[in-house]
Every structure is written in C-alpha cells, then in structure tokens.
Design an enzyme around this catalytic site. Structure first.
Site, PDB file in Angstrom:
ATOM      1  N   LEU A 186      19.447 -65.403  -1.759  1.00 35.98           N
ATOM      2  CA  LEU A 186      21.178 -65.804  -1.286  1.00 35.98           C
ATOM      3  C   LEU A 186      21.516 -66.679  -1.900  1.00 35.98           C
ATOM      4  CD1 LEU A 186      20.363 -64.070   1.771  1.00 35.98           C
ATOM      5  CD2 LEU A 186      21.428 -63.347   0.299  1.00 35.98           C
ATOM      6  N   GLU A 193      21.210 -63.375  11.411  1.00 36.01           N
ATOM      7  CA  GLU A 193      19.883 -63.296  11.097  1.00 36.01           C
ATOM      8  C   GLU A 193      18.968 -64.222  10.910  1.00 36.01           C
ATOM      9  OE1 GLU A 193      20.889 -58.757   9.058  1.00 36.01           O
ATOM     10  OE2 GLU A 193      18.432 -60.104   8.484  1.00 36.01           O
ATOM     11  N   LYS A 210      16.339 -66.657   9.686  1.00 40.07           N
ATOM     12  CA  LYS A 210      15.393 -66.831   8.363  1.00 40.07           C
ATOM     13  C   LYS A 210      13.975 -67.103   7.864  1.00 40.07           C
ATOM     14  CE  LYS A 210      16.600 -68.126   3.501  1.00 40.07           C
ATOM     15  NZ  LYS A 210      15.207 -68.864   3.266  1.00 40.07           N
ATOM     16  N   ASP A 213       9.888 -68.293   7.572  1.00 44.19           N
ATOM     17  CA  ASP A 213       9.717 -69.149   6.005  1.00 44.19           C
ATOM     18  C   ASP A 213       8.560 -67.986   6.171  1.00 44.19           C
ATOM     19  OD1 ASP A 213       9.863 -71.082   4.692  1.00 44.19           O
ATOM     20  OD2 ASP A 213       8.646 -72.207   6.486  1.00 44.19           O
ATOM     21  N   TYR A 261      14.691 -56.357   7.753  1.00 40.73           N
ATOM     22  CA  TYR A 261      15.739 -56.270   8.177  1.00 40.73           C
ATOM     23  C   TYR A 261      16.649 -56.255   7.044  1.00 40.73           C
ATOM     24  CZ  TYR A 261      13.773 -60.127   4.840  1.00 40.73           C
ATOM     25  OH  TYR A 261      13.580 -60.584   3.265  1.00 40.73           O
ATOM     26  N   LYS A 295      20.322 -72.634   5.389  1.00 42.28           N
ATOM     27  CA  LYS A 295      18.974 -74.057   6.007  1.00 42.28           C
ATOM     28  C   LYS A 295      19.125 -75.024   6.514  1.00 42.28           C
ATOM     29  CE  LYS A 295      16.307 -73.180   2.818  1.00 42.28           C
ATOM     30  NZ  LYS A 295      15.460 -72.943   0.911  1.00 42.28           N
ATOM     31  N   CYS A 340     -18.302 -95.351   4.454  1.00 41.03           N
ATOM     32  CA  CYS A 340     -17.949 -94.078   5.819  1.00 41.03           C
ATOM     33  C   CYS A 340     -17.260 -95.026   7.158  1.00 41.03           C
ATOM     34  CB  CYS A 340     -18.939 -93.808   5.745  1.00 41.03           C
ATOM     35  SG  CYS A 340     -18.879 -92.315   7.136  1.00 41.03           S
ATOM     36  N   CYS A 379     -20.289 -94.498   9.881  1.00 40.18           N
ATOM     37  CA  CYS A 379     -22.161 -95.283   8.966  1.00 40.18           C
ATOM     38  C   CYS A 379     -22.158 -96.101   8.090  1.00 40.18           C
ATOM     39  CB  CYS A 379     -22.545 -93.884   9.053  1.00 40.18           C
ATOM     40  SG  CYS A 379     -22.574 -93.488   7.661  1.00 40.18           S
ATOM     41  N   CYS A 430     -19.188 -88.708   3.271  1.00 38.82           N
ATOM     42  CA  CYS A 430     -20.217 -88.693   3.231  1.00 38.82           C
ATOM     43  C   CYS A 430     -21.065 -88.371   3.385  1.00 38.82           C
ATOM     44  CB  CYS A 430     -19.480 -89.632   5.015  1.00 38.82           C
ATOM     45  SG  CYS A 430     -21.622 -90.505   5.325  1.00 38.82           S
ATOM     46  N   CYS A 458     -24.957 -89.655   9.971  1.00 38.22           N
ATOM     47  CA  CYS A 458     -23.235 -90.016  10.661  1.00 38.22           C
ATOM     48  C   CYS A 458     -22.933 -89.313  11.800  1.00 38.22           C
ATOM     49  CB  CYS A 458     -22.794 -89.162   9.214  1.00 38.22           C
ATOM     50  SG  CYS A 458     -20.698 -89.807   9.697  1.00 38.22           S
TER      51      CYS A 458
END
Length: 670
Positions: free
Chosen positions: A84, A113, A115, A117, A225, A312, A406, A409, A424, A430
């Site tokens: 579209l 309607e 739209k 995703d 649809y 949109k 890290c 730790c 890590c 850790c």
C-alpha cells in the site's frame, strides 16, 4: 548537482534500500526505522521522476518487498500481494480522499482497519480445507510455509460445511503478542542467544524456521483481513469481513465503517493513543474504499491499489538526559549495557532506562557522559536510544567506554569470534552468574523445585547458604539456620526441602538442561541425553561424536566441550551424582505399550490430521520402534503426511522405502 553526482546518489540509494529490504524481509532483522526507509524511498522516487533516463530497471521503488529465501519452495501468487502507499500526515489522507472523489464521486464508504505489525500471509482453501500458506515474498511469489502456519491455533485447517466458494484465498498478518515475545526473548537471553528486537521480527523468524515442531512451541497469532475469489460473492469489503467472522476466521473487532474522511481521521487519532493498550503491536491504520465495484473503477498503479492507503504512525520519540551507563551480567556471563535516563513520559509509560544492546551500539552512537539523547519506543518493547543531540553536548564530556573487566567480579571480559557480546568467563565466582544459574536450575522447565523461587535463591546466596547448585541438596543439614531467616516458617521450609528431595527423580534431560550450558535448551538437552545415554559418555564425547547426534551443530558441540573442560563443573556433576540425581537415561523411561514395532525404524515428515508429529513419535517409541533423523538405506518406513518435503519423497522412492500413512501406522498397532 552534476548529472554524474545525481547518478551516484541514485545508485547509492538503490544499494542501501535493497540492503534494508533484505534485512527486513529475509533476515527479519531491520536496521532502519520504517519512517527513515520511506523517506529514502521517496527521495529515490523523486530523483527517478526527474531523471527517468538514470533509473535502475530493478529499483526498489518498483518492488513490493524483499527477495525470496532459499529454504522453502517458491510459489507464485494467484493474486499479486501488492503493498500500500504510505503516508505519515493527515493532509496526505485528505489528498487521497480528493483523488478518490474525482474518480467515483461523493457517494462511497471507507473501511478503517488496524495495520498489524507482523508478517503478511496468504492462505488458500480448496473444498473447505487449508491447502497452502504463502508469505508475501516479492509480491508476485513467496515462500510456501504451510506446515509452519498449520501450527497456529486460530487458523482453521478445515471449515465446517458452509456455502463458501470451492477455492478462495484469505490474507492476513502473523504476529506475536508482547507478553509471549518478552517471555521467549528472556529464554533466548538465558541461553546466550541473540535476542530479537521486537515481536514482528520474532514472528517472522519463527515462520521461516525449518522445524515445524519448534514453530509450534512459539505462540503465534493471526488476524485475517481480506478475501480473494475468482468471482465476486460479496458487494463490499465490509460484508466479506463479517462473513469471514461467521466462517470461523479470526478477524479484528476494531475495524470501523466510515462515510467521510473526517471520521477516518478521528479513527486514526483515536488509535494513535489507544494502540499502546493492545496486547500486540500495530504501526498504523489501513483505509480502504468499501465497494468492490468502486475498487475496480479506481484500479491500481504498478505497485499498489488506488482504492487503499496506509497511514503509518511515527515511533514515539522523546529527548532526555543520559545520567549514566550501567552493565548487567546475565546467567551466561553476557554483559549488557543499560542507559539510565532522567525519567521521561513516553508512549504512556515513564521511561527510566533504555537498552544499549552491546559494545558496538555504544560505539555507533558515540555516547558521552551527560548527553542529551533521543529515545524511541515504537516496535521495540524496551525503549532504545536512537540518536544524540550533539548541540547540547557539554564541552569536555567524557566518552562512554565499554568496560574490559566484569563490573561484578573484575575478571577480564572475552568476546568470541563472530559474536557481538562480551562475556565474563568467571562463571563459578561471579555473583550474578552464580545466582542466575541456581535460579535457572530450580526453574519449571528444569528441575521444577516446589517451594523455591528467585528471591529465595537471592537471599540464600547473600546469607552464604548456597554458592553452587549442589548446595541445594545440603540445605536439609541447615534447617535450624533456615528457621532464623525472615519469612521462612516451619511449613514453608518443610515444603521446600521436600521439593528439593523430589527433584532427584527428574530425568537426565532435565538435569542436563538445568546445568545451564550455553546454547543447550530444552530440546537440545533431550537430544543429548538420549544420544549419549549418560553423563560420563557426554563428558568424554569428541566434537565429531557430538555433531553426529541429531540437531547438534558445531557451535553447540564446542560449547559443551568447553563447559566440561572446567574442573569446577566436573566437581559439581560428581556432587550431584553423589546426592542421587539422575545422570543417565533410564531405559524404561518410555513405558512400552507393546513390542509390535521392535526392530523397525521410522522417519516422520509432513502434517497429520489426528496426531501431532511429537505424538506420533511417542506412539512409535512406546511400541518398540526407533526414530531416525534422516532417510537412508537403514530406514524401514517413511510416515508421510500432507505437505511433506519433495526431496525426502524422492529419496525414499529411490531407496524403495515404503511410505505409510497415519492410518497405516495405527493398523500396524492393532
């Protein structure tokens, strides 16, 4: 600008847009917002209009979507799946309304309607049965994903007797609800796998999976649809939508019939606010002229209908201050940067944090301390920083540098070749890794220990009661110490200790999954357990032996070998064994119903009417039969359902392997 510069600009746009289309449609991993893509596409279209002699014959302005993946059979659409025209402002909608009026006059209606995703799909029914499901692809041909689509619960395989056309096609959108997305993405994170950016990508990635059994484990939804038939059975689109509902198809209850463009704009504005209250994502509104006769009169352009348009919504975006970047260490050791923001309202919620994904993202954004950042929450569940307001950057601000050690730790971080995340490696010392591993071990899909929860594990770790998963099985020795803790009564302690004792009956595959080996999920753990039979064989397995097990690839095999190289892990396994956990497959775990299939081997392919493939597998194994992973001369029977792969069928015929149906199998068991 010279003609050569214009040509270079057009070529660059073609190359860039083609790559973005490939990322979006084929890889299901977009790298640009829809609004930005449409702006670039409009720029290219303008240049082509001004300089038609320079236009690329394969320009993305002439395409609907992306290319076809090579993993599925390519099918030509009987009715092209056109895209579209898009707009982002109300004036464009009014201009569209004026164009419609010039052609068909003042008397007409619009259907508005949501739209969705998601991923566009075309479903073909013959004699009331679903026979084919095909993705949009490039608009003229797409991928046959019938087997995967049949796993979606609200897509009927067969309709009840009704006055429907002998052949018809329904179009819709496959999507994933946000709650399911968050749960599944969290599981991927725990396995150390790359997370999907949003539900749309997860749904698209799922539909393109090769294993329909894995698709069935992921909760997909589908809204339908539109209806296509060889002749018009209805006068209006609205009438066809109501009929689809009566036939049992999942049609959105939020569509609306309007008589003028002002009502259309009211609908658009309403859902710009209310879309955040839905359990799934929408990215706009689709507006269609209602009458099929008027649609025919309006006709089509080369790539889209003149009787429909898509409004949109822009992804919601706000500007706020980056206060600091912190780093989270997950169960697998992956270190994820998080932007801590000055609280700001966005899409109906207060946003305090935004994902930064990984070190590459920090570098791409060129983040500095105290930056004024633009935050977006569109298709993304978690807000993300999309850009920096460089005009507001403070002089002398320090650049954000991803850490080399890290944050929990102080161990040096590592990055495996081909991966974006830093890890890590200190998984035995850790703190967040230790707590995360124990929380994973007690989880419902692993050891399923009653009376224990994530907060309890956190408390036990802080009090020094558990440092390893094996420590759970010594808690009964410290019952008196447990009673001194807040919120731990005698009854709750008894229930917890009983749950721990009961967990010793969990099968080998659950223990193996509970260990938390990177890339070893539920299904892989089961394959490994039955492929090696016991922990000793698994620990001593070579790379070649591991990859010979069905569905175990090199990456998984390397991760397993690396895991068992560590003496600390072997010590934990020895302790778990001494405490009575099951570290081998008990051969009678599959209780034999009979021995009628003993000595016979099977491969299952296709979709079946009565049983799922997993149920058929259990049926074969519980009657003494053995499942093989592929077709070879050792195979006795190919259990063939609808839509089985043509390559398997050809190979079976060449080797003269008997094909049996679901009914044939049941006859063998009588």
């Amino acid at each position: 600008m010279s003609i050569f510069a214009i040509k270079d600009k057009m070529d660059d746009l073609v190359k860039e847009l083609n790559q973005h289309s490939y990322n979006y449609y084929v890889l299901a991993m977009p790298t640009i917002a829809d609004f930005e893509f449409d702006k670039k596409l409009a720029e290219l279209a303008r240049l082509e209009q001004e300089h038609p002699e320079l236009a690329d014959p394969n320009s993305p302005t002439l395409k609907v979507g992306g290319d076809i993946t090579k993993n599925f059979t390519t099918v030509k659409h009987k009715w092209p799946m056109l895209s579209l025209g898009n707009t982002y402002n109300e004036q464009d909608l009014r201009d569209f309304d004026e164009r419609v009026k010039k052609t068909i006059g003042e008397r007409f209606e619009y259907v508005c309607e949501l739209k969705f995703d998601g991923l566009s799909i075309s479903l073909t029914y013959e004699d009331l049965k679903l026979v084919k499901a095909v993705t949009r692809g490039d608009g003229t041909k797409g991928d046959d994903v019938t087997t995967n689509i049949k796993t979606i619960h609200n897509i009927p395989h067969k309709l009840k007797d009704l006055a429907a056309p002998p052949i018809f096609e329904i179009r819709g959108e496959i999507l994933m609800h946000r709650a399911a997305f968050e749960r599944l993405n969290k599981e991927r994170e725990e396995l150390g796998e790359v997370q999907y950016a949003n539900p749309r990508n997860f749904a698209a990635g799922t539909v393109k999976m090769q294993d329909s059994g894995e698709v069935a484990k992921r909760p997909l939804d589908c809204f339908l649809y539109s209806l296509n038939t060889d002749k018009n059975y209805f006068k209006t689109h609205w009438e066809s939508l109501q009929t689809l509902k009566s036939w049992g198809f999942h049609v959105s209850e939020h569509s609306e019939l309007n008589t003028n463009v002002d009502d259309v704009l009211s609908f658009v504005r309403k859902w710009d606010e209310e879309r955040f209250n839905l359990s799934y994502d929408i990215d706009g509104i689709v507006i269609k002229v209602n009458s099929y006769a008027q649609q025919q009169e309006l006709g089509f352009t080369a790539k889209s209908p003149r009787w429909a348009i898509s409004f949109k919504y822009k992804a919601q975006e706000v500007e706020t201050i980056l206060e600091k970047v912190t780093y989270q260490v997950g169960r697998t050791g992956a270190v994820t940067p998080v932007a801590n923001l000055k609280p700001v309202q966005l899409a109906g919620t207060t946003v305090k944090r935004a994902t930064l994904h990984n070190a590459n993202e920090i570098e791409r954004l060129d983040l500095h301390e105290g930056d004024s950042v633009f935050v977006e929450k569109g298709g993304e569940i978690i807000p993300k920083i999309i850009n920096i307001n460089l005009k507001k950057r403070k002089p002398g601000a320090n650049r954000i540098i991803y850490p080399s050690i890290c944050p929990e730790c102080n161990t040096g971080l590592i990055r495996n070749e081909g991966e974006v995340a830093f890890y890590c490696p200190n998984d035995e010392a850790c703190p967040p890794q230790i707590v995360g591993k124990i929380q994973h071990f007690i989880g419902r899909k692993a050891m399923n220990i009653d009376g224990l929860g994530d907060e309890t594990i956190e408390t036990f770790y802080q009090k020094g009661l558990v440092k390893h998963i094996s420590d759970l099985y010594t808690l009964h020795e410290r019952a008196d110490q447990l009673k001194t803790l807040e919120r731990f009564g005698e009854r709750s302690i008894e229930n917890m200790l009983k749950g721990i004792e009961d967990s010793k009956q969990m099968p080998f595959e659950k223990v193996l999954f509970g260990l938390g080996i990177r890339y070893v999920g539920e299904t892989v753990a089961k394959k490994l357990a039955y492929g090696t039979k016991n922990i000793e064989t698994l620990v001593g397995a070579t790379l070649e032996e591991l990859v010979s097990i069905n569905e175990i690839g090199q990456r998984i095999a390397e991760s397993i070998i690396e895991y068992f190289k560590k003496p600390e892990h072997l010590q934990q396994i020895a302790l778990l064994k001494s405490y009575g956990l099951k570290l081998e497959v008990v051969e009678n775990e599959i209780a034999l119903q009979s021995d009628k299939l003993t000595g016979k081997t099977f491969v299952i392919s296709g979709v079946f009417e009565t049983y799922s493939r997993e149920e058929l597998k259990d049926l074969i194994e519980s009657n003494g039969g053995k499942m093989l992973s592929s077709i070879s001369a050792k195979l006795n029977f190919l259990l063939a359902g609808d839509n089985m792969g043509p390559s398997k069928l050809d190979k079976a015929k060449k080797l003269n392997i008997p094909l049996i149906s679901e009914g044939d199998l049941l006859e063998m068991l009588k």
